[in-house]
Scaffold this motif. Structure first.
Motif: not given
Length: 324
Positions: A307-315
């Motif tokens: 729910s929150y680590l997606w923000s660290y993906r390259p895009a």
């Protein structure tokens, strides 16, 4: 539907922090009036919309001054102490916060004639620990129990959730570093606990549902090694990074250097902590003083971090679309 507790006041020391925000929300939903005791109340105003008008109100309190602690507790029905630090600074030491601060709050609670005190400690708290963090957490527990024998002690494992200090730190590190350190080989075991689940237990303690004078240990449904947690983080952030085993000795030398930074990535005391598994004890399990014993189905790491680590993906959240 939660019982209405609108006539009762709960003073929450450290109520604007990572765990505190969830605790205050859980108490507000139950109808309690929540007094958030912090050093800078003007910075805690963002908490007020979590409750009704006038239900949540910040007050000033400094653990170095007994009179300010007593003023924050005056008129309250229950006291919750969430104050803690992960590393020492020139202004705050483990001793002053975990031991002296907890003792001051407990003595003020007793002076006010209250027996309802919830003290937040940590799994691994041990008077004989080589870690100053773990030792002072245990000293704080001892001081609290001496002043308020009926106090409930809550020991969580690694806390996870939005704004946590573990996954966010390593995810940020993975943005620019080609490798991440597996301190001690990455074998240390954790039982990560979702911050919302821990807040629910604390709220139940305020409700009086936990046994007075007892210690509860809160760990998630699965034990995970340090290496497994980093692998989960890399999977969620869709990054490939080398996981580099690092002996404790080298890690301590690195930590000594990073401690000179304003916000150290790693400290010598944290390296010491990593030499011991951070999991629920067999004694707590057999006594039923765990999530399971309280009838709470704790959330798993995988169910929380996406729910929150997606923000660290390259895009960011659009990474999946970019791959098509």
């Amino acid at each position: 539907m939660m019982a209405n507790q609108s006539s009762k006041i709960v003073t929450v020391f450290g109520g604007s922090g990572f765990l505190g925000r969830h605790v205050v929300r859980a108490l507000a939903k139950r109808g309690y009036r929540v007094r958030i005791a912090v050093r800078r109340p003007e910075l805690a105003g963002f908490m007020q919309p979590q409750g009704g008008v006038g239900q949540i109100f910040p007050v000033q309190a400094n653990l170095r001054h007994d009179w300010s602690i007593e003023r924050a507790i005056e008129g309250a029905d229950t006291v919750v102490n969430l104050v803690g630090i992960l590393y020492e600074t020139s202004k705050q030491s483990f001793e002053s916060v975990h031991k002296d601060g907890a003792e001051a709050i407990a003595k003020a609670t007793a002076k006010a004639g209250l027996k309802n005190l919830v003290q937040i400690s940590a799994i691994g708290a041990d008077l004989e620990s080589d870690s100053d963090y773990a030792r002072t957490k245990a000293e704080g527990e001892k001081a609290v129990q001496a002043a308020v024998p009926e106090a409930v002690i809550v020991r969580p494992s690694l806390l996870i959730g939005p704004d946590d200090d573990f996954f966010n730190k390593f995810a940020e590190m993975s943005r620019f570093s080609p490798a991440l350190p597996l301190i001690g080989g990455g074998e240390t075991k954790f039982q990560p606990a979702f911050v919302g689940d821990v807040a629910e237990v604390i709220a139940r303690a305020v409700d009086g549902e936990l046994e007075a004078g007892q210690t509860y240990e809160l760990g998630g449904p699965e034990e995970k090694s340090f290496k497994e947690l980093l692998e989960i983080m890399l999977s969620e952030t869709q990054r490939k990074r080398l996981l580099l085993p690092m002996p404790f000795g080298i890690a301590k030398a690195l930590a000594w250097w990073t401690e000179m930074l304003p916000s150290p990535v790693l400290t010598c005391d944290q390296v010491t902590l990593l030499k011991t598994d951070n999991v629920v004890s067999d004694a707590a399990k057999s006594a039923g003083r765990t999530f399971e014993g309280l009838g709470i189905k704790a959330q798993s790491v995988e169910a929380v971090v996406g729910s929150y680590l997606w923000s660290y993906r390259p895009a960011g959240q659009y990474e999946a679309n970019r791959a098509r």
